[in-house]
Motif scaffolding. Structure first.
Motif, PDB file in Angstrom:
ATOM      1  N   CYS A  25       0.919  -1.071  -0.046  1.00 38.09           N
ATOM      2  CA  CYS A  25       0.048   0.014   0.020  1.00 38.09           C
ATOM      3  C   CYS A  25       0.960   1.228  -0.153  1.00 38.09           C
ATOM      4  O   CYS A  25       1.667   1.604   0.949  1.00 38.09           O
ATOM      5  CB  CYS A  25      -0.724  -0.071   1.181  1.00 38.09           C
ATOM      6  SG  CYS A  25      -1.640   1.429   1.515  1.00 38.09           S
ATOM      7  N   ARG A  27       0.205   4.222   0.237  1.00 31.55           N
ATOM      8  CA  ARG A  27      -0.018   4.960   1.388  1.00 31.55           C
ATOM      9  C   ARG A  27       0.255   4.595   2.951  1.00 31.55           C
ATOM     10  O   ARG A  27       0.905   5.552   3.618  1.00 31.55           O
ATOM     11  CB  ARG A  27      -1.643   5.368   1.806  1.00 31.55           C
ATOM     12  CG  ARG A  27      -1.996   6.267   2.935  1.00 31.55           C
ATOM     13  CD  ARG A  27      -1.694   7.759   2.585  1.00 31.55           C
ATOM     14  NE  ARG A  27      -2.008   8.371   1.330  1.00 31.55           N
ATOM     15  CZ  ARG A  27      -3.182   8.895   0.979  1.00 31.55           C
ATOM     16  NH1 ARG A  27      -4.109   9.257   2.116  1.00 31.55           N
ATOM     17  NH2 ARG A  27      -3.291   9.545  -0.187  1.00 31.55           N
ATOM     18  N   ARG A  28       0.407   3.350   3.140  1.00 31.46           N
ATOM     19  CA  ARG A  28       1.153   2.896   4.300  1.00 31.46           C
ATOM     20  C   ARG A  28       2.588   3.503   4.255  1.00 31.46           C
ATOM     21  O   ARG A  28       3.169   3.842   5.219  1.00 31.46           O
ATOM     22  CB  ARG A  28       1.152   1.362   4.401  1.00 31.46           C
ATOM     23  CG  ARG A  28       1.480   1.061   5.690  1.00 31.46           C
ATOM     24  CD  ARG A  28       1.713  -0.535   5.732  1.00 31.46           C
ATOM     25  NE  ARG A  28       0.286  -1.115   5.572  1.00 31.46           N
ATOM     26  CZ  ARG A  28       0.299  -2.484   5.335  1.00 31.46           C
ATOM     27  NH1 ARG A  28       1.294  -3.130   5.268  1.00 31.46           N
ATOM     28  NH2 ARG A  28      -0.963  -3.071   5.090  1.00 31.46           N
ATOM     29  N   LEU A  31       2.574   6.918   5.186  1.00 31.09           N
ATOM     30  CA  LEU A  31       2.540   7.386   6.589  1.00 31.09           C
ATOM     31  C   LEU A  31       3.823   6.910   7.539  1.00 31.09           C
ATOM     32  O   LEU A  31       4.050   7.439   8.460  1.00 31.09           O
ATOM     33  CB  LEU A  31       1.158   6.691   6.903  1.00 31.09           C
ATOM     34  CG  LEU A  31       0.017   7.224   6.200  1.00 31.09           C
ATOM     35  CD1 LEU A  31      -1.089   6.525   6.627  1.00 31.09           C
ATOM     36  CD2 LEU A  31      -0.351   8.682   6.686  1.00 31.09           C
ATOM     37  N   LEU A 230      -4.311   5.040  -1.521  1.00 36.80           N
ATOM     38  CA  LEU A 230      -4.661   3.916  -0.717  1.00 36.80           C
ATOM     39  C   LEU A 230      -4.786   2.845  -1.530  1.00 36.80           C
ATOM     40  O   LEU A 230      -5.077   2.750  -2.605  1.00 36.80           O
ATOM     41  CB  LEU A 230      -6.027   4.386  -0.099  1.00 36.80           C
ATOM     42  CG  LEU A 230      -6.091   5.390   1.172  1.00 36.80           C
ATOM     43  CD1 LEU A 230      -5.687   6.729   0.691  1.00 36.80           C
ATOM     44  CD2 LEU A 230      -7.499   5.418   1.756  1.00 36.80           C
ATOM     45  N   THR A 231      -4.432   1.729  -0.838  1.00 36.80           N
ATOM     46  CA  THR A 231      -4.613   0.179  -1.540  1.00 36.80           C
ATOM     47  C   THR A 231      -6.175   0.113  -1.997  1.00 36.80           C
ATOM     48  O   THR A 231      -6.819   0.506  -1.416  1.00 36.80           O
ATOM     49  CB  THR A 231      -4.040  -0.781  -0.788  1.00 36.80           C
ATOM     50  OG1 THR A 231      -4.125  -2.028  -1.727  1.00 36.80           O
ATOM     51  CG2 THR A 231      -4.700  -0.927   0.445  1.00 36.80           C
ATOM     52  N   CYS A 237      -6.100  -3.560   4.788  1.00 34.96           N
ATOM     53  CA  CYS A 237      -6.538  -2.510   5.915  1.00 34.96           C
ATOM     54  C   CYS A 237      -6.802  -3.273   7.029  1.00 34.96           C
ATOM     55  O   CYS A 237      -6.909  -2.687   8.099  1.00 34.96           O
ATOM     56  CB  CYS A 237      -7.609  -1.810   5.429  1.00 34.96           C
ATOM     57  SG  CYS A 237      -7.167  -1.130   3.906  1.00 34.96           S
ATOM     58  N   CYS A 240      -4.082  -3.061   9.365  1.00 34.41           N
ATOM     59  CA  CYS A 240      -3.244  -2.210   9.268  1.00 34.41           C
ATOM     60  C   CYS A 240      -3.391  -1.146  10.152  1.00 34.41           C
ATOM     61  O   CYS A 240      -4.227  -0.819  10.661  1.00 34.41           O
ATOM     62  CB  CYS A 240      -3.086  -1.335   7.963  1.00 34.41           C
ATOM     63  SG  CYS A 240      -2.334   0.043   7.690  1.00 34.41           S
ATOM     64  N   TYR A 242      -2.739   1.826  10.341  1.00 33.27           N
ATOM     65  CA  TYR A 242      -3.158   3.235  10.059  1.00 33.27           C
ATOM     66  C   TYR A 242      -4.657   3.570   9.596  1.00 33.27           C
ATOM     67  O   TYR A 242      -4.938   4.360   9.046  1.00 33.27           O
ATOM     68  CB  TYR A 242      -2.336   3.764   8.829  1.00 33.27           C
ATOM     69  CG  TYR A 242      -0.776   3.669   9.237  1.00 33.27           C
ATOM     70  CD1 TYR A 242      -0.535   4.713  10.370  1.00 33.27           C
ATOM     71  CD2 TYR A 242       0.241   3.179   8.603  1.00 33.27           C
ATOM     72  CE1 TYR A 242       0.954   4.824  10.494  1.00 33.27           C
ATOM     73  CE2 TYR A 242       1.354   3.317   9.234  1.00 33.27           C
ATOM     74  CZ  TYR A 242       1.820   3.977  10.195  1.00 33.27           C
ATOM     75  OH  TYR A 242       3.173   4.079  10.821  1.00 33.27           O
ATOM     76  N   ARG A 243      -5.526   2.394  10.221  1.00 33.80           N
ATOM     77  CA  ARG A 243      -6.904   2.426   9.496  1.00 33.80           C
ATOM     78  C   ARG A 243      -7.537   3.680   9.833  1.00 33.80           C
ATOM     79  O   ARG A 243      -8.298   4.019   8.995  1.00 33.80           O
ATOM     80  CB  ARG A 243      -7.525   1.052  10.166  1.00 33.80           C
ATOM     81  CG  ARG A 243      -7.167  -0.201   9.551  1.00 33.80           C
ATOM     82  CD  ARG A 243      -8.158  -1.194  10.248  1.00 33.80           C
ATOM     83  NE  ARG A 243      -8.117  -1.178  11.812  1.00 33.80           N
ATOM     84  CZ  ARG A 243      -7.285  -1.585  12.473  1.00 33.80           C
ATOM     85  NH1 ARG A 243      -6.042  -2.003  11.864  1.00 33.80           N
ATOM     86  NH2 ARG A 243      -7.225  -1.399  13.756  1.00 33.80           N
ATOM     87  N   ARG A 248     -10.742   3.425   7.258  1.00 32.36           N
ATOM     88  CA  ARG A 248     -10.801   1.961   6.797  1.00 32.36           C
ATOM     89  C   ARG A 248     -11.012   1.309   7.932  1.00 32.36           C
ATOM     90  O   ARG A 248     -10.631   0.073   8.121  1.00 32.36           O
ATOM     91  CB  ARG A 248      -9.410   1.708   5.892  1.00 32.36           C
ATOM     92  CG  ARG A 248      -9.381   2.361   4.530  1.00 32.36           C
ATOM     93  CD  ARG A 248      -9.906   1.589   3.635  1.00 32.36           C
ATOM     94  NE  ARG A 248     -10.023   2.215   2.104  1.00 32.36           N
ATOM     95  CZ  ARG A 248      -9.215   1.670   1.200  1.00 32.36           C
ATOM     96  NH1 ARG A 248      -8.202   0.860   1.425  1.00 32.36           N
ATOM     97  NH2 ARG A 248      -9.225   2.306   0.091  1.00 32.36           N
TER      98      ARG A 248
END
Ligand code: SF4
Length: 280
Positions: A25, A27-28, A31, A230-231, A237, A240, A242-243, A248
């Motif tokens: 992902c 975005r992960r 972040l 985002l994936t 998610c 993850c 960072y939900r 998410r």
């Protein structure tokens, strides 16, 4: 409000975990490595049990390292003081695939290798690199997974590709200053819960070239990205941390209920970003 573009921190280096995060992902990756947000939520339920498993995994890695550095077995056995640690330690000491390791002269526990890659460096810290008597160079990685992942899944992980290619590219100091021939390299995942079923990945020149080309392409893509989306795979998610940043879901996924069990197990990987902070 317009989105503020993330920049790479001054000390940034690519690692197998950052590349895997980007592959899972983008975005992960942003972040975690660019915005450097600490993990804000339990990755999976039940949180306490998983946290304990993670800590035990870290301690097991330290026990293995101390053993390979020559600390007496009896002294270390006393420190394997939980049911999991005791079982893993017994499995480790008695594993036929690890017999004689400590007697090798070319033994490099927790060694770090790095090489330039794009504008940054590629860095990996290995649990163990061993040069055998017949001059094979074997990478060992200890896994405390509760389930044994499929070899196909392991083979596709960035860890398997980064560790072998970086050894071939930058490991000559472990080989008496001589360049490393990829055909002499092998990576072994040894599973503390499945001691008789390690996963072995030999290497060759064609794979090395393919891996390094892929690394160059991927890191160029990451460096030139104008955004980190985002994936689309919402399953990633579920566990993850960072939900909450991504809207998410708040509740962590349950590991036992997850189809992607191998990915869930990788949450318990010990990587070098963590292990330097363990007191032992
Ligand atoms: S919650 Fe989903 S979209 Fe957000 S960083 Fe994690 S994996 Fe990516």
């Amino acid at each position: 409000m317009p989105e503020i573009k993330s920049t790479f921190p001054a000390q940034f280096a690519f690692s197998q975990s950052s590349l895997q995060d980007y592959a899972d992902c983008p975005r992960r990756f942003q972040l975690r490595y660019l915005d450097q947000l600490i993990y804000p939520a339990a990755e999976s339920e039940p949180a306490l049990e998983n946290e304990r498993h993670l800590l035990e995994g870290q301690h097991f890695h330290r026990l293995a390292q101390q053993h390979l550095l020559g600390v007496p077995i009896e002294k270390l056995a006393r420190l394997a003081n939980t049911p999991n640690l005791g079982r893993w330690w017994e499995n480790f000491i008695n594993a036929k695939d690890l017999t004689g390791l400590r007697d090798l002269s070319g033994l490099y526990p927790e060694v770090t290798l790095s090489a330039p890659l794009g504008d940054f460096r590629l860095v990996a810290k290995y649990d163990l690199i061993a040069v055998t008597e017949d001059e094979k160079i074997v990478i060992y990685d200890w896994k405390t997974y509760r389930k044994r992942p499929r070899n196909e899944w392991l083979s596709a992980r960035w860890q398997t590709r980064v560790y072998r290619s970086l050894l071939a590219a930058a490991g000559s100091q472990l080989n008496g200053g001589r360049p490393i021939v990829p055909e002499r390299c092998e990576m072994v995942y040894w599973f503390s819960n499945f001691p008789d079923d390690p996963a072995r990945f030999p290497y060759n020149e064609v794979q090395y070239k393919r891996d390094w080309d892929a690394l160059v392409r991927l890191t160029e893509e990451i460096q030139s990205a104008s955004s980190y989306p985002l994936t689309d795979d919402r399953q990633k998610c579920a566990y993850c941390p960072y939900r909450s940043y991504c809207d998410r879901g708040i509740q962590a996924g349950n590991l036992d209920a997850m189809e992607a069990e191998a990915e869930a197990e990788s949450l318990f990987d010990v990587n070098f970003e963590q292990i330097g902070e363990i007191e032992f």
